[in-house]
Design a protein around this motif. Structure first.
Motif, mmCIF file in Angstrom:
data_model
loop_
_atom_site.group_PDB
_atom_site.id
_atom_site.type_symbol
_atom_site.label_atom_id
_atom_site.label_comp_id
_atom_site.label_asym_id
_atom_site.label_seq_id
_atom_site.Cartn_x
_atom_site.Cartn_y
_atom_site.Cartn_z
ATOM 1 N N ILE A 14 40.992 0.295 -2.445
ATOM 2 C CA ILE A 14 40.884 -0.751 -3.048
ATOM 3 C C ILE A 14 41.155 -2.085 -2.111
ATOM 4 O O ILE A 14 40.867 -3.142 -2.301
ATOM 5 N N TYR A 15 41.606 -1.527 -0.631
ATOM 6 C CA TYR A 15 41.612 -2.834 0.254
ATOM 7 C C TYR A 15 40.518 -3.487 0.675
ATOM 8 O O TYR A 15 39.389 -2.688 0.642
ATOM 9 N N SER A 16 40.481 -4.825 0.776
ATOM 10 C CA SER A 16 39.194 -5.782 1.162
ATOM 11 C C SER A 16 39.678 -6.778 1.972
ATOM 12 O O SER A 16 40.445 -7.483 1.597
ATOM 13 N N ASP A 17 39.145 -6.747 3.068
ATOM 14 C CA ASP A 17 39.512 -8.072 3.895
ATOM 15 C C ASP A 17 39.137 -9.351 3.273
ATOM 16 O O ASP A 17 39.795 -10.294 3.159
ATOM 17 N N THR A 18 37.890 -9.080 2.339
ATOM 18 C CA THR A 18 37.462 -10.384 1.731
ATOM 19 C C THR A 18 38.295 -10.780 0.588
ATOM 20 O O THR A 18 38.823 -11.935 0.369
ATOM 21 N N ALA A 19 39.133 -9.758 -0.043
ATOM 22 C CA ALA A 19 39.920 -10.039 -1.168
ATOM 23 C C ALA A 19 41.183 -10.792 -0.599
ATOM 24 O O ALA A 19 41.746 -11.926 -1.171
ATOM 25 N N ALA A 20 41.770 -10.248 0.566
ATOM 26 C CA ALA A 20 42.913 -10.650 1.114
ATOM 27 C C ALA A 20 42.613 -12.252 1.676
ATOM 28 O O ALA A 20 43.399 -13.198 1.399
ATOM 29 N N ARG A 56 36.748 6.074 7.801
ATOM 30 C CA ARG A 56 37.140 4.856 7.689
ATOM 31 C C ARG A 56 36.576 3.874 6.617
ATOM 32 O O ARG A 56 35.340 3.572 6.796
ATOM 33 N N ILE A 57 37.364 3.545 5.523
ATOM 34 C CA ILE A 57 36.586 2.769 4.438
ATOM 35 C C ILE A 57 36.678 1.366 4.765
ATOM 36 O O ILE A 57 37.696 0.651 4.827
ATOM 37 N N TYR A 58 35.466 0.814 4.610
ATOM 38 C CA TYR A 58 35.196 -0.737 4.508
ATOM 39 C C TYR A 58 35.346 -1.196 3.110
ATOM 40 O O TYR A 58 36.090 -2.252 3.100
ATOM 41 N N SER A 59 34.875 -0.464 2.136
ATOM 42 C CA SER A 59 34.887 -0.905 0.746
ATOM 43 C C SER A 59 34.750 0.264 0.022
ATOM 44 O O SER A 59 33.836 0.930 -0.162
ATOM 45 N N GLU A 65 35.160 -9.934 -9.497
ATOM 46 C CA GLU A 65 35.067 -11.298 -8.743
ATOM 47 C C GLU A 65 35.018 -11.105 -7.304
ATOM 48 O O GLU A 65 34.091 -11.772 -6.541
ATOM 49 N N LEU A 66 35.354 -9.998 -6.637
ATOM 50 C CA LEU A 66 34.934 -9.453 -5.334
ATOM 51 C C LEU A 66 33.874 -9.260 -5.113
ATOM 52 O O LEU A 66 32.948 -9.413 -4.008
ATOM 53 N N ASN A 67 33.223 -8.295 -5.796
ATOM 54 C CA ASN A 67 31.910 -7.966 -5.770
ATOM 55 C C ASN A 67 30.773 -8.943 -5.879
ATOM 56 O O ASN A 67 30.152 -9.209 -4.764
ATOM 57 N N LYS A 68 31.081 -10.004 -6.320
ATOM 58 C CA LYS A 68 30.303 -11.294 -6.569
ATOM 59 C C LYS A 68 30.491 -12.035 -5.086
ATOM 60 O O LYS A 68 29.595 -12.460 -4.510
ATOM 61 N N ARG A 69 31.869 -12.232 -4.768
ATOM 62 C CA ARG A 69 32.180 -13.019 -3.522
ATOM 63 C C ARG A 69 31.268 -12.053 -2.398
ATOM 64 O O ARG A 69 30.694 -12.838 -1.470
ATOM 65 N N VAL A 70 31.153 -10.868 -2.483
ATOM 66 C CA VAL A 70 30.462 -10.179 -1.211
ATOM 67 C C VAL A 70 29.035 -10.059 -1.497
ATOM 68 O O VAL A 70 28.436 -9.463 -0.581
#
Length: 147
Positions: A14-20, A56-59, A65-70
């Motif tokens: 569930i980690y995301s650089d974009t979410a952070a 290594r998981i990137y996404s 909301e995150l899906n729309k952002r990316v």
């Protein structure tokens, strides 16, 4: 850490650089936990097929909301907890990883060799084994693997 399988945790899926960066809460609803466990199980199969090399998981999971952002698809399997974008440099290039998955017995819905990672998506039930390549963010999807 919350283990979902031998080598994968909820936190890494569930980690995301974009979410952070944009302070987006990417916590999945409890109803998606079975899907995330299924994803982790499928990733274990992939890791085993790649001679046990770490992935290594990137996404993984993306809230709407995150899906729309990316810029993700409105029907992305990421939002169902059934897709991951990843690399496995210990095995080889992304093209080599995608080729190994394509040649494996793994049932998947989509396998996409993307310009910076490999995307794998699943469905509960019938999977299409659709294989595509996307060479850049603006490039069209091509059927099959194109190295």
């Amino acid at each position: 850490m919350t283990p979902l399988s031998k080598n994968f945790t909820l936190e890494e899926l569930i980690y995301s650089d974009t979410a952070a960066r944009f302070d987006i809460d990417n916590t999945p609803p409890a109803a998606l936990m079975p899907s995330l466990r299924l994803l982790a199980t499928k990733l274990e199969f992939i890791r085993e097929d790649l001679y046990g090399k770490p992935i290594r998981i990137y996404s993984g999971y993306r809230c709407p909301e995150l899906n729309k952002r990316v810029g993700g698809s409105s029907n992305s399997a990421h939002m169902s907890g059934l897709a991951a974008d990843f690399v496995c440099p210990g095995y080889g290039s992304n093209a080599m990883v995608a080729q190994a998955i394509a040649e494996s017995g793994l049932e998947f819905d989509q396998l996409i060799l993307e310009y910076g990672w490999v995307h794998i998506g699943f469905r509960v039930g019938s999977n299409r084994r659709e294989i595509m390549t996307k060479k850049s963010a603006k490039a069209p999807y091509l059927k099959g693997l194109h190295v």
